[in-house]
Design a protein around this motif. Structure first.
Motif, short mmCIF file in Angstrom:
data_model
loop_
_atom_site.label_atom_id
_atom_site.label_comp_id
_atom_site.label_asym_id
_atom_site.label_seq_id
_atom_site.Cartn_x
_atom_site.Cartn_y
_atom_site.Cartn_z
N ALA A 12 40.11 36.12 47.48
CA ALA A 12 39.57 37.37 47.57
C ALA A 12 39.97 37.62 49.00
CB ALA A 12 38.14 37.23 47.37
N ALA A 13 39.86 37.18 50.03
CA ALA A 13 40.26 37.29 51.27
C ALA A 13 41.45 37.89 51.64
CB ALA A 13 39.82 36.29 52.27
N ASP A 14 42.48 37.22 50.71
CA ASP A 14 43.72 37.73 50.79
C ASP A 14 43.94 39.28 50.27
OD1 ASP A 14 46.67 37.29 51.61
OD2 ASP A 14 46.90 37.31 49.31
N LEU A 15 43.43 39.25 49.03
CA LEU A 15 43.54 40.67 48.40
C LEU A 15 42.89 41.46 49.06
CD1 LEU A 15 43.10 39.34 44.51
CD2 LEU A 15 45.17 40.60 45.68
N ALA A 20 43.07 46.13 52.59
CA ALA A 20 42.96 47.01 53.88
C ALA A 20 44.03 47.53 54.53
CB ALA A 20 42.13 45.94 54.94
N ARG A 21 45.29 46.69 54.49
CA ARG A 21 46.53 47.09 54.83
C ARG A 21 47.06 48.36 54.36
NH1 ARG A 21 48.24 41.55 55.02
NH2 ARG A 21 49.55 42.13 53.08
N GLY A 22 46.64 48.64 53.01
CA GLY A 22 47.30 49.76 52.16
C GLY A 22 48.34 49.32 51.21
N GLU A 23 48.43 48.01 51.05
CA GLU A 23 49.73 47.40 49.94
C GLU A 23 49.10 47.75 48.71
OE1 GLU A 23 51.26 43.13 48.77
OE2 GLU A 23 50.55 43.30 50.55
N TYR A 24 47.70 47.81 48.71
CA TYR A 24 47.06 48.24 47.14
C TYR A 24 46.13 49.48 47.84
CZ TYR A 24 48.58 43.89 45.24
OH TYR A 24 49.06 42.73 44.84
N ALA A 25 46.70 50.74 47.47
CA ALA A 25 45.94 51.90 47.83
C ALA A 25 44.77 52.31 46.82
CB ALA A 25 46.77 53.28 47.87
N PRO A 26 43.83 52.78 47.56
CA PRO A 26 42.76 53.33 46.49
C PRO A 26 43.28 54.04 44.94
CG PRO A 26 42.10 54.22 48.36
CD PRO A 26 43.43 53.55 48.54
N GLY A 27 42.57 53.50 43.85
CA GLY A 27 42.92 54.06 42.79
C GLY A 27 44.28 53.18 42.10
N THR A 28 44.73 52.29 42.74
CA THR A 28 45.90 51.55 42.38
C THR A 28 45.28 50.32 41.56
OG1 THR A 28 47.14 51.80 44.26
CG2 THR A 28 47.67 49.86 43.10
N ARG A 29 46.11 50.01 40.54
CA ARG A 29 45.77 49.02 39.50
C ARG A 29 46.43 47.90 40.15
NH1 ARG A 29 48.64 47.95 34.28
NH2 ARG A 29 48.13 45.86 34.34
N LEU A 30 45.38 46.58 40.20
CA LEU A 30 45.95 45.25 40.85
C LEU A 30 46.78 44.51 39.65
CD1 LEU A 30 42.77 43.85 42.53
CD2 LEU A 30 44.60 45.21 43.51
N ARG A 34 46.45 37.26 34.65
CA ARG A 34 47.40 36.15 34.76
C ARG A 34 48.63 36.26 35.64
NH1 ARG A 34 49.31 36.19 29.00
NH2 ARG A 34 47.40 34.77 28.80
N ALA A 35 48.90 37.56 36.06
CA ALA A 35 50.12 37.71 37.08
C ALA A 35 49.45 37.25 38.57
CB ALA A 35 50.51 38.92 37.38
N LEU A 36 48.39 37.33 38.83
CA LEU A 36 47.56 36.89 40.08
C LEU A 36 47.50 35.42 40.40
CD1 LEU A 36 44.89 39.86 40.77
CD2 LEU A 36 47.10 39.18 42.00
N ALA A 37 47.03 34.79 39.02
CA ALA A 37 47.16 33.41 38.64
C ALA A 37 48.54 32.73 38.78
CB ALA A 37 46.58 32.99 37.37
N GLU A 38 49.48 33.33 38.52
CA GLU A 38 50.56 32.78 38.70
C GLU A 38 51.19 32.87 40.32
OE1 GLU A 38 53.49 34.41 36.09
OE2 GLU A 38 52.43 33.91 34.30
N LEU A 39 50.97 34.02 40.78
CA LEU A 39 51.19 34.43 42.25
C LEU A 39 50.66 33.35 43.09
CD1 LEU A 39 52.39 36.10 44.51
CD2 LEU A 39 50.08 37.39 44.54
#
Length: 78
Positions: A12-15, A20-30, A34-39
């Motif tokens: 959760a802290a990493d995400l 916060a850095r903008g890698e995932y902008a507002p409105g963006t689907r994470l 399953r993909a995050l579990a693999e990551l």
């Protein structure tokens, strides 16, 4: 990610940092659970718990059948 056991709090802290850095902008689907579990090399249950933390912090919201999205930032917050 390094080869070590990650907790849902660390994920959760990493995400949150990525948001916060903008890698995932507002409105963006994470990426999917399953993909995050693999990551992060964890179970989907661990990712789901991380999603709960992000949702409780107001950083994300879920849409049934669509996924988890980054919430819009409140005015005055960065």
């Amino acid at each position: 990610m390094p080869a070590r056991w990650l907790t849902y709090e660390q994920i959760a802290a990493d995400l949150a940092e990525r948001i916060a850095r903008g890698e995932y902008a507002p409105g963006t689907r994470l990426p999917s659970t399953r993909a995050l579990a693999e990551l992060y090399s964890v179970s989907t249950a661990t990712v789901e718990r991380a999603h709960i933390v992000l949702r409780e912090r107001g950083l994300t919201f879920g849409v049934t059948g669509r996924g988890v999205f980054v919430a819009e930032r409140e005015e005055g917050n960065s």
